[in-house]
Design a protein around this motif. Structure first.
Motif, PDB file in Angstrom:
ATOM      1  N   UNK A   7     -28.073   1.335  30.492  1.00 27.84           N
ATOM      2  CA  UNK A   7     -29.139   1.074  31.463  1.00 27.84           C
ATOM      3  C   UNK A   7     -29.603  -0.376  31.386  1.00 27.84           C
ATOM      4  N   UNK A   8     -28.645  -1.284  31.230  1.00 24.61           N
ATOM      5  CA  UNK A   8     -28.997  -2.695  31.041  1.00 24.61           C
ATOM      6  C   UNK A   8     -28.821  -3.529  32.304  1.00 24.61           C
ATOM      7  N   UNK A   9     -28.362  -2.930  33.374  1.00 23.21           N
ATOM      8  CA  UNK A   9     -28.095  -3.690  34.597  1.00 23.21           C
ATOM      9  C   UNK A   9     -29.349  -4.323  35.179  1.00 23.21           C
ATOM     10  N   UNK A  10     -29.166  -5.447  35.867  1.00 21.81           N
ATOM     11  CA  UNK A  10     -30.299  -6.163  36.439  1.00 21.81           C
ATOM     12  C   UNK A  10     -30.842  -5.489  37.691  1.00 21.81           C
ATOM     13  N   UNK A  11     -29.974  -4.797  38.417  1.00 16.99           N
ATOM     14  CA  UNK A  11     -30.432  -4.148  39.647  1.00 16.99           C
ATOM     15  C   UNK A  11     -30.894  -5.149  40.697  1.00 16.99           C
ATOM     16  N   UNK A  12     -30.131  -6.234  40.874  1.00 22.35           N
ATOM     17  CA  UNK A  12     -30.530  -7.309  41.788  1.00 22.35           C
ATOM     18  C   UNK A  12     -30.752  -6.807  43.210  1.00 22.35           C
ATOM     19  N   UNK A  13     -29.933  -5.838  43.635  1.00 21.80           N
ATOM     20  CA  UNK A  13     -30.025  -5.371  45.026  1.00 21.80           C
ATOM     21  C   UNK A  13     -31.287  -4.557  45.307  1.00 21.80           C
ATOM     22  N   UNK A  18     -39.491  -4.441  39.084  1.00 25.57           N
ATOM     23  CA  UNK A  18     -39.389  -3.229  38.273  1.00 25.57           C
ATOM     24  C   UNK A  18     -37.908  -2.972  37.982  1.00 25.57           C
ATOM     25  N   UNK A  19     -37.527  -2.692  36.734  1.00 23.06           N
ATOM     26  CA  UNK A  19     -36.120  -2.382  36.440  1.00 23.06           C
ATOM     27  C   UNK A  19     -35.621  -1.222  37.306  1.00 23.06           C
ATOM     28  N   UNK A  20     -34.368  -1.294  37.697  1.00 21.36           N
ATOM     29  CA  UNK A  20     -33.822  -0.275  38.602  1.00 21.36           C
ATOM     30  C   UNK A  20     -34.041   1.132  38.078  1.00 21.36           C
ATOM     31  N   UNK A  21     -33.789   1.353  36.788  1.00 27.91           N
ATOM     32  CA  UNK A  21     -33.853   2.716  36.257  1.00 27.91           C
ATOM     33  C   UNK A  21     -35.286   3.230  36.111  1.00 27.91           C
ATOM     34  N   UNK A  22     -36.276   2.346  36.349  1.00 32.08           N
ATOM     35  CA  UNK A  22     -37.678   2.782  36.308  1.00 32.08           C
ATOM     36  C   UNK A  22     -38.194   3.210  37.674  1.00 32.08           C
ATOM     37  N   UNK A 211     -22.684  14.790  44.774  1.00 29.44           N
ATOM     38  CA  UNK A 211     -24.097  14.410  44.665  1.00 29.44           C
ATOM     39  C   UNK A 211     -24.472  14.125  43.213  1.00 29.44           C
ATOM     40  N   UNK A 212     -23.842  14.852  42.292  1.00 34.46           N
ATOM     41  CA  UNK A 212     -24.173  14.704  40.869  1.00 34.46           C
ATOM     42  C   UNK A 212     -23.876  13.306  40.332  1.00 34.46           C
ATOM     43  N   UNK A 213     -22.967  12.592  40.966  1.00 35.13           N
ATOM     44  CA  UNK A 213     -22.585  11.277  40.443  1.00 35.13           C
ATOM     45  C   UNK A 213     -22.912  10.157  41.427  1.00 35.13           C
ATOM     46  N   UNK A 214     -23.894  10.411  42.279  1.00 37.49           N
ATOM     47  CA  UNK A 214     -24.349   9.355  43.177  1.00 37.49           C
ATOM     48  C   UNK A 214     -24.940   8.212  42.360  1.00 37.49           C
ATOM     49  N   UNK A 215     -24.408   7.024  42.545  1.00 37.17           N
ATOM     50  CA  UNK A 215     -24.995   5.848  41.917  1.00 37.17           C
ATOM     51  C   UNK A 215     -26.026   5.226  42.849  1.00 37.17           C
ATOM     52  N   UNK A 216     -27.029   4.558  42.277  1.00 38.45           N
ATOM     53  CA  UNK A 216     -28.109   3.977  43.075  1.00 38.45           C
ATOM     54  C   UNK A 216     -28.197   2.494  42.766  1.00 38.45           C
ATOM     55  N   UNK A 217     -27.981   1.688  43.792  1.00 39.91           N
ATOM     56  CA  UNK A 217     -27.976   0.238  43.599  1.00 39.91           C
ATOM     57  C   UNK A 217     -28.987  -0.506  44.452  1.00 39.91           C
ATOM     58  N   UNK A 218     -29.505   0.116  45.509  1.00 33.42           N
ATOM     59  CA  UNK A 218     -30.511  -0.529  46.350  1.00 33.42           C
ATOM     60  C   UNK A 218     -31.478   0.528  46.867  1.00 33.42           C
ATOM     61  N   UNK A 219     -32.472   0.103  47.605  1.00 32.28           N
ATOM     62  CA  UNK A 219     -33.513   1.035  48.037  1.00 32.28           C
ATOM     63  C   UNK A 219     -33.032   1.980  49.130  1.00 32.28           C
ATOM     64  N   UNK A 220     -32.014   1.584  49.867  1.00 27.25           N
ATOM     65  CA  UNK A 220     -31.434   2.503  50.849  1.00 27.25           C
ATOM     66  C   UNK A 220     -30.766   3.657  50.125  1.00 27.25           C
ATOM     67  N   UNK A 221     -29.973   3.344  49.107  1.00 31.28           N
ATOM     68  CA  UNK A 221     -29.330   4.401  48.323  1.00 31.28           C
ATOM     69  C   UNK A 221     -30.362   5.245  47.580  1.00 31.28           C
ATOM     70  N   UNK A 222     -31.460   4.627  47.159  1.00 27.77           N
ATOM     71  CA  UNK A 222     -32.532   5.366  46.494  1.00 27.77           C
ATOM     72  C   UNK A 222     -33.105   6.430  47.431  1.00 27.77           C
ATOM     73  N   UNK A 223     -33.371   6.036  48.673  1.00 24.20           N
ATOM     74  CA  UNK A 223     -33.908   6.980  49.653  1.00 24.20           C
ATOM     75  C   UNK A 223     -32.894   8.062  49.999  1.00 24.20           C
ATOM     76  N   UNK A 224     -31.631   7.663  50.155  1.00 25.01           N
ATOM     77  CA  UNK A 224     -30.587   8.642  50.479  1.00 25.01           C
ATOM     78  C   UNK A 224     -30.401   9.632  49.332  1.00 25.01           C
ATOM     79  N   UNK A 225     -30.446   9.118  48.110  1.00 19.34           N
ATOM     80  CA  UNK A 225     -30.280   9.985  46.941  1.00 19.34           C
ATOM     81  C   UNK A 225     -31.409  11.000  46.848  1.00 19.34           C
ATOM     82  N   UNK A 226     -32.632  10.530  47.047  1.00 18.50           N
ATOM     83  CA  UNK A 226     -33.774  11.454  46.987  1.00 18.50           C
ATOM     84  C   UNK A 226     -33.668  12.529  48.060  1.00 18.50           C
TER      85      UNK A 226
END
Length: 451
Positions: A7-13, A18-22, A211-226
């Protein structure tokens, strides 16, 4: 078995401080989804942090071992940063931005790994659009290697089966393999995928539910994942006998438990480790978090947090139950009533425009409209005790600390600063004065003055 979470990625996108994983999914930080499923596998959990590590640390249990990746040199390098965590135990590697992996899937992966005595066992999935994922190269169904997207040739890019990033390893073999990988690739990084070429025997378990392995890299993917996981959660509850009138406007987090024949009305949000019993009616326009709610409770257009609610309780509309509230059976809490650190006993009611803080209310008590417990003196909180059968008149202020005796009655509009004995009538207000014809005299004087 150990679990290591990367969980060390910067999450630039994410474009966030706030760190991506938070970032939260259904009111729960992404990393805690992963931590919770890891706990079902083992108590020995490690995590590799980097960007915003101090913020993420605040979300973790004390027994989670923390390692730091100071330079972003790839996933292989991230695991090397936790080299001291690797030993002769098998180790499962998960990712902090892949929050929906299930215990069932991980248990299947581990069982396959142990049964086949593999050096490593990979979790794969077939995607219609595999762009961005490492492709799994096989020869007659036997694993050969993984090729990352940027290193894949046109033929390899046509492969649909991809590496999810999740795998279980023999610890000692992984430790040795990590020292053989190099950054000779398009990214100039140490790929964890390169360790498989140095493993004696690699197995693959194919996942069906992507769905179990959906990765999340930006806020669009965050919304889609939720949206996707929310649909799965609601489906589970409906199949278990819960009526959800409008799934499109209902939000229920993964740790919530709901009994059969409960009805969830539109615009309802249920979060945290909430449990709801049978035959309840929740909503509409209601938010509940970390509450224990027993059978046959009705909550309408209200907020409840860190509260315990027993059977046959009615709450709302527009009530607010704050932390430390306990309502016993047959209690009624009505419109614009707020409670905090308050216990209300059986058959008591506060139905209008009331604040009860740091208060004990006995059985069969009536709390009149506009009653306030004045629990804060500017320095500390003080307690109010209201005994069984008391009747609190409307617009009463109870200045804590104060005790109201059993079966006592407080007259409307009173400001109570002293204890009230059992069976007493308490009045604490000025005497009413009526001045007859006062208005007529005032009007007459105003006419004479030309006002």
């Amino acid at each position: 078995m150990k679990v290591l979470i990367l969980a060390a990625g910067q999450g630039k996108r994410m474009k966030s401080k706030i760190p991506k994983v938070a970032h939260k999914i259904l009111d729960k930080p992404m990393i805690n989804w992963v931590i919770d499923v890891a706990k079902e596998i083992t108590d020995e959990i490690g995590i590799v942090l980097g960007n915003g590590k101090d913020l993420v640390k605040e979300l973790l249990d004390e027994n989670v071992k923390i390692f730091e990746q100071k330079e972003r040199l790839g996933t292989g390098h991230a695991v090397l940063c936790a080299e001291q965590f690797l030993d002769d135990n098998d180790i499962l590697i998960l990712y902090g931005d892949v929050p929906f992996i299930s215990y069932h899937t991980l248990n299947t992966l581990v069982e396959k790994h142990l049964k086949d005595d593999n050096s490593s066992t990979i979790l794969s999935v077939r995607l219609e659009d595999p762009t961005g994922y490492g492709r799994i190269i096989k020869n007659e169904d036997k694993f050969v290697k993984i090729v990352e997207e940027k290193d894949a040739n046109p033929s390899e890019k046509q492969i649909k089966e991809v590496y999810t990033g999740i795998a279980v390893y023999k610890g000692e073999q992984l430790k040795k393999a990590l020292h053989h990988i190099t950054p000779q690739n398009a990214q100039g990084e140490y790929y964890l995928t390169d360790v498989f070429e140095h493993m004696e025997k690699v197995g693959v378990v194919e996942l069906e539910n992507e769905i179990e392995v959906m990765g999340i890299n930006d806020r669009i993917q965050l919304a889609e994942a939720e949206k996707k996981i929310r649909k799965e959660i609601l489906k589970k509850h409906m199949l278990n006998g819960v009526t959800i009138q409008d799934p499109d406007s209902t939000y229920i987090s993964a740790d919530v438990s709901i009994g059969p024949d409960t009805i969830i009305y539109p615009q309802t949000f249920i979060y945290g480790k909430t449990t709801i019993g049978e035959d309840c009616e929740i909503g509409p326009l209601t938010r509940i978090k970390d509450c224990i709610i027993e059978d046959k409770v009705k909550i309408i257009r209200s907020e409840c947090e860190l509260s315990r609610i027993q059977k046959n309780v009615s709450i709302g509309p527009f009530s607010r139950l704050r932390e430390g509230t306990e309502l016993q059976e047959n209690v009624k809490i009505g419109n614009f009533v707020e409670t905090k650190k308050t216990k209300i006993s059986c058959n008591s009611k506060a139905q209008h425009l009331t604040y009860l803080g740091d208060t004990y209310v006995g059985k069969d008590v009536n709390v009149g409209a506009g009653t306030i417990t004045c629990n804060y003196d500017g320095k500390k909180k003080n307690k109010t005790f209201i005994d069984d059968g008391a009747f609190i008149g409307s617009n009463t202020s109870l200045v804590a600390p104060v005790n109201v005796g059993k079966n006592s009655l407080i007259g409307a509009g009173s400001v109570i600063t002293k204890d009230v004995p059992d069976n007493a009538l308490a009045l604490a207000r000025s005497h009413q004065i009526n001045k007859e014809n006062w208005v007529l005299k005032r009007n007459s004087e105003n006419v004479e003055k030309g006002v």
